[in-house]
Write a protein that holds these residues in place. Structure first.
Motif, PDB file in Angstrom:
ATOM      1  N   GLY A  50     -12.435  18.563 -34.972  1.00 59.83           N
ATOM      2  CA  GLY A  50     -13.560  18.755 -35.882  1.00 59.83           C
ATOM      3  C   GLY A  50     -14.790  18.067 -35.335  1.00 59.83           C
ATOM      4  N   GLU A  51     -15.937  18.312 -35.998  1.00 57.17           N
ATOM      5  CA  GLU A  51     -17.183  17.693 -35.589  1.00 57.17           C
ATOM      6  C   GLU A  51     -17.144  16.189 -35.830  1.00 57.17           C
ATOM      7  OE1 GLU A  51     -20.817  20.515 -36.622  1.00 57.17           O
ATOM      8  OE2 GLU A  51     -19.332  20.543 -38.233  1.00 57.17           O
ATOM      9  N   SER A  52     -18.047  15.477 -35.184  1.00 55.46           N
ATOM     10  CA  SER A  52     -18.184  14.040 -35.420  1.00 55.46           C
ATOM     11  C   SER A  52     -18.509  13.802 -36.898  1.00 55.46           C
ATOM     12  CB  SER A  52     -19.310  13.462 -34.557  1.00 55.46           C
ATOM     13  OG  SER A  52     -18.997  13.566 -33.189  1.00 55.46           O
ATOM     14  N   GLY A  53     -17.847  12.804 -37.481  1.00 55.57           N
ATOM     15  CA  GLY A  53     -18.083  12.469 -38.882  1.00 55.57           C
ATOM     16  C   GLY A  53     -17.223  13.219 -39.872  1.00 55.57           C
ATOM     17  N   CYS A  54     -16.299  14.081 -39.378  1.00 56.63           N
ATOM     18  CA  CYS A  54     -15.478  14.862 -40.310  1.00 56.63           C
ATOM     19  C   CYS A  54     -14.346  14.048 -40.930  1.00 56.63           C
ATOM     20  CB  CYS A  54     -14.916  16.099 -39.626  1.00 56.63           C
ATOM     21  SG  CYS A  54     -13.652  15.753 -38.374  1.00 56.63           S
ATOM     22  N   GLY A  55     -14.046  12.872 -40.352  1.00 57.50           N
ATOM     23  CA  GLY A  55     -12.994  12.018 -40.918  1.00 57.50           C
ATOM     24  C   GLY A  55     -11.742  11.935 -40.081  1.00 57.50           C
ATOM     25  N   LYS A  56     -11.720  12.569 -38.908  1.00 59.11           N
ATOM     26  CA  LYS A  56     -10.474  12.619 -38.139  1.00 59.11           C
ATOM     27  C   LYS A  56     -10.065  11.245 -37.598  1.00 59.11           C
ATOM     28  CE  LYS A  56     -12.851  14.475 -34.027  1.00 59.11           C
ATOM     29  NZ  LYS A  56     -14.229  14.400 -34.576  1.00 59.11           N
ATOM     30  N   THR A  57     -11.026  10.433 -37.147  1.00 59.43           N
ATOM     31  CA  THR A  57     -10.684   9.080 -36.692  1.00 59.43           C
ATOM     32  C   THR A  57     -10.160   8.234 -37.850  1.00 59.43           C
ATOM     33  OG1 THR A  57     -12.155   9.018 -34.784  1.00 59.43           O
ATOM     34  CG2 THR A  57     -11.687   6.926 -35.819  1.00 59.43           C
ATOM     35  N   THR A  58     -10.727   8.413 -39.035  1.00 60.63           N
ATOM     36  CA  THR A  58     -10.260   7.663 -40.203  1.00 60.63           C
ATOM     37  C   THR A  58      -8.830   8.048 -40.560  1.00 60.63           C
ATOM     38  OG1 THR A  58     -12.535   7.573 -41.023  1.00 60.63           O
ATOM     39  CG2 THR A  58     -10.799   7.037 -42.588  1.00 60.63           C
ATOM     40  N   VAL A  59      -8.456   9.309 -40.321  1.00 64.00           N
ATOM     41  CA  VAL A  59      -7.060   9.706 -40.540  1.00 64.00           C
ATOM     42  C   VAL A  59      -6.136   8.874 -39.658  1.00 64.00           C
ATOM     43  CG1 VAL A  59      -5.371  11.564 -40.229  1.00 64.00           C
ATOM     44  CG2 VAL A  59      -7.567  12.056 -41.305  1.00 64.00           C
ATOM     45  N   GLY A  60      -6.464   8.794 -38.355  1.00 61.25           N
ATOM     46  CA  GLY A  60      -5.627   8.018 -37.437  1.00 61.25           C
ATOM     47  C   GLY A  60      -5.536   6.563 -37.842  1.00 61.25           C
ATOM     48  N   ARG A  61      -6.654   5.972 -38.199  1.00 59.03           N
ATOM     49  CA  ARG A  61      -6.660   4.561 -38.587  1.00 59.03           C
ATOM     50  C   ARG A  61      -5.950   4.332 -39.924  1.00 59.03           C
ATOM     51  NH1 ARG A  61     -10.524   1.240 -35.884  1.00 59.03           N
ATOM     52  NH2 ARG A  61     -11.482   2.361 -34.149  1.00 59.03           N
ATOM     53  N   ARG A  93       4.978  -1.060 -36.131  1.00 60.85           N
ATOM     54  CA  ARG A  93       3.905  -0.703 -35.205  1.00 60.85           C
ATOM     55  C   ARG A  93       4.362  -0.717 -33.749  1.00 60.85           C
ATOM     56  NH1 ARG A  93      -0.986  -3.829 -38.315  1.00 60.85           N
ATOM     57  NH2 ARG A  93      -1.680  -2.058 -39.575  1.00 60.85           N
ATOM     58  N   ARG A  94       5.532  -1.277 -33.522  1.00 59.40           N
ATOM     59  CA  ARG A  94       6.093  -1.164 -32.179  1.00 59.40           C
ATOM     60  C   ARG A  94       6.388   0.291 -31.847  1.00 59.40           C
ATOM     61  NH1 ARG A  94      11.712  -3.949 -29.844  1.00 59.40           N
ATOM     62  NH2 ARG A  94      11.836  -2.594 -27.993  1.00 59.40           N
ATOM     63  N   ARG A  95       6.752   1.082 -32.848  1.00 62.19           N
ATOM     64  CA  ARG A  95       7.125   2.478 -32.625  1.00 62.19           C
ATOM     65  C   ARG A  95       5.961   3.451 -32.815  1.00 62.19           C
ATOM     66  NH1 ARG A  95      10.856   0.627 -36.376  1.00 62.19           N
ATOM     67  NH2 ARG A  95      10.459   2.324 -37.841  1.00 62.19           N
ATOM     68  N   LEU A  96       4.823   2.910 -33.236  1.00 56.28           N
ATOM     69  CA  LEU A  96       3.666   3.745 -33.577  1.00 56.28           C
ATOM     70  C   LEU A  96       2.417   3.072 -33.017  1.00 56.28           C
ATOM     71  CD1 LEU A  96       2.694   6.215 -35.271  1.00 56.28           C
ATOM     72  CD2 LEU A  96       2.558   4.683 -37.228  1.00 56.28           C
ATOM     73  N   GLN A  97       1.886   3.596 -31.918  1.00 54.03           N
ATOM     74  CA  GLN A  97       0.786   2.948 -31.208  1.00 54.03           C
ATOM     75  C   GLN A  97      -0.446   3.860 -31.158  1.00 54.03           C
ATOM     76  OE1 GLN A  97       0.712  -0.298 -29.244  1.00 54.03           O
ATOM     77  NE2 GLN A  97       2.113  -0.573 -30.959  1.00 54.03           N
ATOM     78  N   ILE A  98      -1.593   3.239 -30.849  1.00 59.39           N
ATOM     79  CA  ILE A  98      -2.851   3.990 -30.775  1.00 59.39           C
ATOM     80  C   ILE A  98      -3.553   3.685 -29.458  1.00 59.39           C
ATOM     81  CG2 ILE A  98      -4.154   2.186 -31.994  1.00 59.39           C
ATOM     82  CD1 ILE A  98      -5.779   4.520 -33.318  1.00 59.39           C
ATOM     83  N   VAL A  99      -4.192   4.724 -28.889  1.00 56.84           N
ATOM     84  CA  VAL A  99      -5.033   4.586 -27.706  1.00 56.84           C
ATOM     85  C   VAL A  99      -6.448   4.970 -28.131  1.00 56.84           C
ATOM     86  CG1 VAL A  99      -5.484   5.339 -25.338  1.00 56.84           C
ATOM     87  CG2 VAL A  99      -3.119   5.168 -26.167  1.00 56.84           C
ATOM     88  N   PHE A 100      -7.384   4.024 -28.021  1.00 52.22           N
ATOM     89  CA  PHE A 100      -8.735   4.221 -28.541  1.00 52.22           C
ATOM     90  C   PHE A 100      -9.639   4.942 -27.545  1.00 52.22           C
ATOM     91  CE2 PHE A 100      -7.190   0.485 -30.903  1.00 52.22           C
ATOM     92  CZ  PHE A 100      -7.424   0.908 -32.204  1.00 52.22           C
ATOM     93  N   GLN A 101     -10.802   5.363 -28.047  1.00 51.85           N
ATOM     94  CA  GLN A 101     -11.758   6.114 -27.242  1.00 51.85           C
ATOM     95  C   GLN A 101     -12.357   5.265 -26.121  1.00 51.85           C
ATOM     96  OE1 GLN A 101     -14.984   7.767 -29.517  1.00 51.85           O
ATOM     97  NE2 GLN A 101     -16.042   8.582 -27.740  1.00 51.85           N
ATOM     98  N   ASP A 102     -12.768   4.044 -26.440  1.00 54.40           N
ATOM     99  CA  ASP A 102     -13.466   3.200 -25.472  1.00 54.40           C
ATOM    100  C   ASP A 102     -12.508   2.143 -24.929  1.00 54.40           C
ATOM    101  OD1 ASP A 102     -15.074   1.552 -24.006  1.00 54.40           O
ATOM    102  OD2 ASP A 102     -16.564   1.206 -25.575  1.00 54.40           O
ATOM    103  N   PRO A 103     -11.966   2.329 -23.728  1.00 57.23           N
ATOM    104  CA  PRO A 103     -10.977   1.379 -23.217  1.00 57.23           C
ATOM    105  C   PRO A 103     -11.564  -0.003 -22.938  1.00 57.23           C
ATOM    106  CG  PRO A 103     -11.566   2.966 -21.518  1.00 57.23           C
ATOM    107  CD  PRO A 103     -12.217   3.433 -22.787  1.00 57.23           C
ATOM    108  N   LEU A 104     -12.862  -0.078 -22.610  1.00 60.22           N
ATOM    109  CA  LEU A 104     -13.467  -1.384 -22.345  1.00 60.22           C
ATOM    110  C   LEU A 104     -13.527  -2.220 -23.619  1.00 60.22           C
ATOM    111  CD1 LEU A 104     -14.721  -3.231 -20.235  1.00 60.22           C
ATOM    112  CD2 LEU A 104     -16.958  -2.206 -20.756  1.00 60.22           C
ATOM    113  N   ALA A 105     -13.869  -1.576 -24.736  1.00 63.49           N
ATOM    114  CA  ALA A 105     -13.908  -2.283 -26.018  1.00 63.49           C
ATOM    115  C   ALA A 105     -12.501  -2.604 -26.518  1.00 63.49           C
ATOM    116  CB  ALA A 105     -14.654  -1.452 -27.056  1.00 63.49           C
TER     117      ALA A 105
END
Length: 338
Positions: A50-61, A93-105
């Motif tokens: 979806g477009e930016s701001g549609c809520g998809k990142t909030t779903v993951g979090r 959370r050992r079995r459920l992990q996340i990889v973020f957009q900005d690896p440096l942050a």
């Protein structure tokens, strides 16, 4: 591929308060996620687009409870994550992990690669001692295509692609079953994107991983996903097998997203009526009545302005559009399996 769902999301709702005044009392709500249903089978890749701001990142979090939902269910391996006390989330959370957009942050600038990857192992008691953990870290780096000579490097000494590979190795270090990839290749050059996508594909085959892949890039999604869910203004508007959703979209919003993808083929999609988005995305603090897409939809009719459509069954998927109303309305939780 197993028929047992690994992750089931039902009626997920995450709203954020709008505060005003001296006492900062809530005067409204940002409806970032407003009743999302989603399902990922073991060994499958489901893309949320979806477009930016549609809520998809909030779903993951929200699935990981990095932000707290107000309502809904999130079942992982049959266990409702939203019902668990916070201390119980640590082992899960050992079995459920996340990889973020900005690896440096995402990486602690004070930690060398060996320590960043080993951090989760120490937290969850993986490995008998530091020597064993460092051997496991070296093996993980090799598995994600990095040389063990990078063990002593800091994040700022690595390229963007190398940093993202370190983030993937760090997630794999605790032996998860599901990775949530939140725009994990969008900040990388195209050639590096292809390398990371190939890596994710290979890891899925080798380790039996499942992915919830959050992205705005339909070209990337087409390469990786078995199933696609399209999100607009906090809701899923279409979902189904990748070939069906991207090859024969049933919702005008999905069609508009596909029309916006540049193509070198002048004949591409010329046979169908072109759908172009008009206007701006409405505020999630005041979503439109009826269908949330109707203010931007060129196919809108009166019913769209009055009623909010449910998810109507379409082939092996569903569409939140009255134009797709041709079979039984899908009830809450009756989500096609990826």
């Amino acid at each position: 591929m197993s028929s047992v769902p690994l992750l089931e999301v039902e009626g997920l709702r995450t709203w954020f308060p709008i505060r005003a005044g001296l006492l900062q009392r809530p005067v409204g709500w940002i409806r970032a996620v407003d009743g999302v249903d989603l399902c990922v089978q073991a060994g499958a890749t489901v893309a949320l687009v979806g477009e930016s701001g549609c809520g998809k990142t909030t779903v993951g979090r929200s699935i990981l409870r990095l932000v707290e939902p107000q309502a809904g269910r999130v079942r992982f391996e049959g266990e409702d994550l939203l019902a668990l006390p916070r201390p119980s989330l640590r082992s899960l959370r050992r079995r459920l992990q996340i990889v973020f957009q900005d690896p440096l942050a995402a990486l602690d600038p004070r930690l060398r690669v060996r320590d960043a990857v080993a951090e989760g192992m120490e937290t969850h008691g993986i490995g008998a001692d530091r020597i064993e953990r460092e051997a496991r870290v070296a093996a993980l780096l090799e598995r994600v295509g990095l040389d063990s000579s990078l063990l002593g490097r800091f994040p700022h000494e690595l390229s963007g692609g190398q940093r993202q590979r370190v983030c993937i190795a760090r997630a794999l270090a605790v032996e998860p079953r599901l990775l949530i990839c939140d725009e994990s290749v969008s900040a990388l050059d195209v050639s590096i994107q292809a390398q990371i996508l190939n890596l994710l594909h290979d890891l899925r085959a080798e380790l039996g991983l499942s992915y919830l892949f959050i992205s705005h890039d339909l070209g990337v999604v087409r390469q990786l996903a078995d199933r696609v869910a399209v999100m607009y203004l906090g809701q899923i508007v279409e979902e189904g097998p990748t070939e069906q959703v991207l090859g024969d979209p049933q919702h005008p919003y999905t069609r508009a997203l596909l029309e916006a993808v540049p193509s070198l083929d002048p004949r591409a999609r010329r046979s169908a009526e072109r759908i172009r988005l008009r206007g701006e995305v409405p505020s999630p603090a005041q979503p439109p009545a009826g269908c949330r897409f109707h203010p931007r939809c060129p196919l809108v009719f009166d019913r769209c302005r009055r009623e909010a459509p449910a998810l109507f069954a379409v082939a092996a998927g569903a569409s939140r559009c009255f134009l797709a109303e041709q079979s039984t309305v899908r009830t809450t939780g009756d989500v096609p399996r990826a």
